[in-house]
Design a protein around this motif. Sequence first.
Motif: not given
Length: 125
Positions: A26-38
Motif C-alpha cells: 500500500g505504500t507509494d514508494y516501497l512497493r516497487a522494491y518489495a516485489a522482489r528480494a533483489e
Amino acid sequence: MLIESSKLIEKSMIHDEIDRIRFLAGTDYLRAYAARAETWELLCIIFSLQGDRRYGINDYIDMTKTARCSRLTLYKFLRDRIDCGDFHIVRGEKRSRKTLTPCNALAEDFRYYHTRFCGIHELAS
C-alpha cells in the motif's frame, strides 16, 4: 499448554507478516522494491551507503547477492526508479560514477517501515 502457546505465537507472527506485506503493497514508494528480494536488497544497500561518493550504480548492483536476474535488469530497474524521482543523482568521486541518494518521500516511507515493523526508531545517518 506449551503447544497452545507456541501456536498462538506462530499465529501472531503470521499475522504480523501479513500486515507487513499489506503495508508494503500500500505504500507509494516501497512497493516497487518489495516485489522482489533483489530490489529490496538494492534499496537497503543504497540506504546503508548514505550517498557515499565512492560508490555508484554498478557498485550497488555488484553488492546485491540475492539477484536472480541479470545485471541489466537491475540497472534498468534503478534507471526507472531514478526517472520516477525516487533517487537524486550525486556526482561520485569519479566523474562517470553516479551515486544515489533517496528522495525525502522514499526515505520517510523506509524509516516509517522500520519503525513500525522492525522496532528501529532511528536509522543510522
